[in-house]
Design a protein around this motif. Sequence first.
Motif, PDB file in Angstrom:
ATOM      1  N   PRO A   3      38.658  34.905  39.780  1.00 49.48           N
ATOM      2  CA  PRO A   3      38.185  35.603  38.578  1.00 49.48           C
ATOM      3  C   PRO A   3      39.191  36.609  38.001  1.00 49.48           C
ATOM      4  O   PRO A   3      38.798  37.513  37.262  1.00 49.48           O
ATOM      5  N   LEU A   4      40.479  36.458  38.334  1.00 50.14           N
ATOM      6  CA  LEU A   4      41.472  37.361  37.757  1.00 50.14           C
ATOM      7  C   LEU A   4      41.583  37.112  36.253  1.00 50.14           C
ATOM      8  O   LEU A   4      41.349  35.998  35.770  1.00 50.14           O
ATOM      9  N   LYS A   5      41.975  38.144  35.529  1.00 52.49           N
ATOM     10  CA  LYS A   5      42.127  38.047  34.079  1.00 52.49           C
ATOM     11  C   LYS A   5      43.607  37.894  33.743  1.00 52.49           C
ATOM     12  O   LYS A   5      44.419  38.740  34.078  1.00 52.49           O
ATOM     13  N   TYR A 439      48.474  38.598  35.981  1.00 56.32           N
ATOM     14  CA  TYR A 439      47.020  38.769  36.056  1.00 56.32           C
ATOM     15  C   TYR A 439      46.649  40.224  36.348  1.00 56.32           C
ATOM     16  O   TYR A 439      47.359  40.931  37.075  1.00 56.32           O
ATOM     17  N   GLU A 440      45.526  40.604  35.792  1.00 59.91           N
ATOM     18  CA  GLU A 440      44.900  41.885  36.121  1.00 59.91           C
ATOM     19  C   GLU A 440      43.842  41.631  37.186  1.00 59.91           C
ATOM     20  O   GLU A 440      43.113  40.630  37.123  1.00 59.91           O
ATOM     21  N   ILE A 441      43.754  42.507  38.164  1.00 60.79           N
ATOM     22  CA  ILE A 441      42.760  42.372  39.220  1.00 60.79           C
ATOM     23  C   ILE A 441      41.505  43.120  38.805  1.00 60.79           C
ATOM     24  O   ILE A 441      41.553  44.326  38.532  1.00 60.79           O
ATOM     25  N   PRO A 442      40.366  42.452  38.685  1.00 57.04           N
ATOM     26  CA  PRO A 442      39.147  43.124  38.220  1.00 57.04           C
ATOM     27  C   PRO A 442      38.674  44.192  39.198  1.00 57.04           C
ATOM     28  O   PRO A 442      38.945  44.125  40.410  1.00 57.04           O
ATOM     29  N   ASP A 443      37.961  45.163  38.660  1.00 51.69           N
ATOM     30  CA  ASP A 443      37.500  46.302  39.476  1.00 51.69           C
ATOM     31  C   ASP A 443      36.675  45.873  40.678  1.00 51.69           C
ATOM     32  O   ASP A 443      36.732  46.510  41.733  1.00 51.69           O
ATOM     33  N   GLU A 444      35.896  44.793  40.518  1.00 48.96           N
ATOM     34  CA  GLU A 444      35.032  44.379  41.629  1.00 48.96           C
ATOM     35  C   GLU A 444      35.812  43.829  42.818  1.00 48.96           C
ATOM     36  O   GLU A 444      35.238  43.632  43.897  1.00 48.96           O
TER      37      GLU A 444
END
Length: 475
Positions: A3-5, A439-444
Amino acid sequence: MEPLKKLGTVSPVKSVNVGHSPIGIGFEKLDRDVFDPENAYDKVADIGVKWVRIQSGWAKTEKEKGVYDFAWLDGIIDNLIRRGMTPWMCLCYGNGIYNEKAAGVFGAVGVPPIHSEEEKQAWAKYVEALTARYHGKIEWYEVWNEPDGVWCWKHGPDGREYGEFVKATAAAIRAGDSTAKVIGGSTCARGLDWLNDVFSTGAAKVMDALTYHYYIPDEENCFDRIRALRSLCKSYNPDMILIQGETGAQTSSKGQGAMSGCAWTPERQAKFMARHIICDLMDEVMFASYFSCLDMIEALNGTVGDLGSYQDYGFFGVLAADFDEQGRASGEYKPKPSYRTLQTLSAIFREDFAKADLPVDFLQEDYIEWRMSRRLLRREDPGKELITTGFTRPDGSAAFAYWKPTELLTTSYEATVSFECATLPEKVRLIDIVDGSIYEIPDEMIEDNGRGHRRFISLPLRDYPLLLTFGDFVL
């Protein structure tokens, strides 16, 4: 990578905009006219590599005794320098006007000028004229190519014989340019006995560097071999440095040359490149040269007059080529996936950075209670068999590379893994080295205690390097 952005991709940097870098590429075999450099210069410069290995081509330069025509070599060197690249030169091969056997070998490959006093003196005069001509343009000169292999030392490899050749050639190099650096070895790095024989002649004392070539599919054994090579070099000459002069993989099982007949694909070539170049950075070599810029004939064992004997195609290039009826690389020279991989590596690992230990570790079993990967419905990889390394820049930014060193030719690996870190910059990104995606790593997926300690939960794990960056490591 869900689920990385995905935020974008690593921007390529042209060689002319790179100040310094430990990453290079091979531009060899133009002494045998196997491809058109005019169609390759810009494409290679757009990769962002800095070091470019070329070959001197004695037989192509001196076709009449005592008369040198350097025009073809001038053009190559000037075109590379104009585009911001730094050529370094392998001094090779023999010359048929001085040696009958060399006259029968395509490109005079593997016939060293050591069999008569006339050719020894002719070689020395040629080398001296060449280094004088390129003073200020080329600093590093390599003595021969793979002299520990029968394909390039055709009467049979002999370490002591090559050691004497290195000493004589080094004297000629410095007679032409007293500031030049001498590289010896160009060894296939199979064993220490041949190299020890080379050094026992005193050749190590005239060498500034050793080059080694390493063609093996998986990289786990590289570290021990390079440590042994470095130790042997230091025992004879404490100032000698290491350069990785050739490594590469093909994109087809139909190719000739190193690791031929193996189950290579474009994807596996790109993975090989990413894994091996990161290992070269871990070994802290002066620079690493990927073989090669372009698909081309191997041209090591050809016989003059027998076209089929040197139409032995290799598919090591980051650029794909067609071949004309003479075996010359032709067509548009189209980028392969590995071209993008090398662009990514060249853009990231440039200017000022250093290998470093980082406060990063895998989460311990007592914390994760053997965590299940929600993405893959299996247990997470414990991280114990991964290859990892850290890098830092002077501004405090850092990068942590990690991958699973599974067998490239049999396995494609995908899993997740969890890390913890402390005191590193807050801005975190994950970069896919093979395709350059950022990629950005989501907070969760991040647990942050607010006091400088973070856990990264279930990050992607692949069989090629992913790069976790902290701060603005990517310039």
